[in-house]
Design an enzyme around this catalytic site. Structure first.
Site, PDB file in Angstrom:
ATOM      1  N   GLU A 135      60.119  11.509  53.630  1.00  0.00           N
ATOM      2  CA  GLU A 135      60.064  12.965  53.724  1.00  0.00           C
ATOM      3  C   GLU A 135      61.463  13.572  53.755  1.00  0.00           C
ATOM      4  O   GLU A 135      61.731  14.581  53.100  1.00  0.00           O
ATOM      5  CB  GLU A 135      59.276  13.377  54.972  1.00  0.00           C
ATOM      6  CG  GLU A 135      58.874  14.828  54.984  1.00  0.00           C
ATOM      7  CD  GLU A 135      57.708  15.087  55.912  1.00  0.00           C
ATOM      8  OE1 GLU A 135      57.844  15.959  56.781  1.00  0.00           O
ATOM      9  OE2 GLU A 135      56.659  14.412  55.770  1.00  0.00           O
ATOM     10  N   GLU A 167      50.872  17.946  62.199  1.00  0.00           N
ATOM     11  CA  GLU A 167      50.541  17.411  60.878  1.00  0.00           C
ATOM     12  C   GLU A 167      49.346  18.141  60.258  1.00  0.00           C
ATOM     13  O   GLU A 167      49.340  18.458  59.061  1.00  0.00           O
ATOM     14  CB  GLU A 167      50.246  15.911  60.983  1.00  0.00           C
ATOM     15  CG  GLU A 167      51.400  15.065  61.522  1.00  0.00           C
ATOM     16  CD  GLU A 167      52.514  14.866  60.511  1.00  0.00           C
ATOM     17  OE1 GLU A 167      53.033  15.881  59.985  1.00  0.00           O
ATOM     18  OE2 GLU A 167      52.871  13.703  60.262  1.00  0.00           O
ATOM     19  N   GLU A 204      54.253  27.261  65.012  1.00  0.00           N
ATOM     20  CA  GLU A 204      54.046  27.245  63.564  1.00  0.00           C
ATOM     21  C   GLU A 204      54.032  28.665  63.001  1.00  0.00           C
ATOM     22  O   GLU A 204      54.626  28.930  61.950  1.00  0.00           O
ATOM     23  CB  GLU A 204      52.742  26.525  63.209  1.00  0.00           C
ATOM     24  CG  GLU A 204      52.779  25.022  63.428  1.00  0.00           C
ATOM     25  CD  GLU A 204      53.642  24.274  62.421  1.00  0.00           C
ATOM     26  OE1 GLU A 204      54.106  24.895  61.438  1.00  0.00           O
ATOM     27  OE2 GLU A 204      53.853  23.070  62.617  1.00  0.00           O
TER      28      GLU A 204
END
Length: 225
Positions: free
Chosen positions: A92, A144, A214
């Site tokens: 990643e 995730e 988030e």
């Protein structure tokens, strides 16, 4: 490790209970702008640079989850799932470097913004040995799963995601990553099922904190402070 079960777990209960907050994190205007093809590329580039910084902070957190799994889990397959996530982070980081080069984002000159600093600080707090595996794995699943759910929506048949952003969406929105997220959820549910009330409460708070961070991260990507 993906167990098939029709029983509603604690995670599913929380997702229903906190549905507005979950939808706010996974159907944020930033994600919707990618999905409908109206995203400003300056916003995407801002997200790219900031998320590179976040992923580097995610590495020690996931390493701590792996250590907690080794110490607290009675199922070796759970440790293997977390180890798989840990191993994928190297790829990643390399992906972010490649994308940054493609989009002309200078990672070495990228400074973490306030929302990113707060999120990374939250992760650092979860590294503590005093934080139970149940709490840490719940937070890890949420981090995730929000990306998986968000970017998967950009791959739906009626989406207008720009072709040049599809690779980004496929990175987190693909079926394989979805299966991985369900495995994390199964592990979290398994430990929540047998956890004492105080640990369950802490795990729920961690879930809510991830949702909040988030949303703030997406807001930051849109240029909001």
């Amino acid at each position: 490790m993906e167990k098939q079960s029709k029983r509603v777990g604690t995670i599913e209960t929380w997702m229903k209970k906190h549905s507005p907050a979950y939808i706010g994190a996974t159907r944020h205007p930033f994600i919707q702008s990618i999905r409908d093809g109206t995203v400003h590329l300056s916003s995407f580039k801002l997200w790219l640079g900031q998320d590179y910084i976040f992923v580097k902070a995610l590495v020690p957190f996931v390493a701590s989850v792996l250590l907690k799994a080794w110490k607290e889990s009675d199922d070796s397959s759970e440790m293997e799932v977390v180890l798989g996530g840990m191993a994928s982070l190297n790829d990643e980081v390399a992906w972010f470097k490649k994308e940054a080069s493609k989009w002309g984002v200078l990672l070495s000159g990228t400074v973490p913004l306030e929302a990113n600093l707060r999120y990374c600080s939250f992760l650092e707090g979860l590294i503590s040995s005093e934080v139970e595996f149940t709490v840490a794995i719940t937070a890890f699943w949420a981090i995730e799963a929000i990306y998986q759910d968000s970017f998967a929506s950009c791959l739906e048949a009626d989406s207008k995601t720009p072709e040049e952003l599809r690779e980004t969406c496929e990175r987190w929105g693909n079926d394989g990553f979805g299966r991985y997220c369900r495995s994390l959820k199964d592990i979290a549910n398994h430990h929540l099922e047998k956890a004492p009330d105080d640990v369950i409460s802490k795990a729920e708070v961690a879930f809510l904190h991830v949702l909040k961070h988030e949303v703030e991260f997406w807001n930051m990507s849109c240029g909001e402070t």
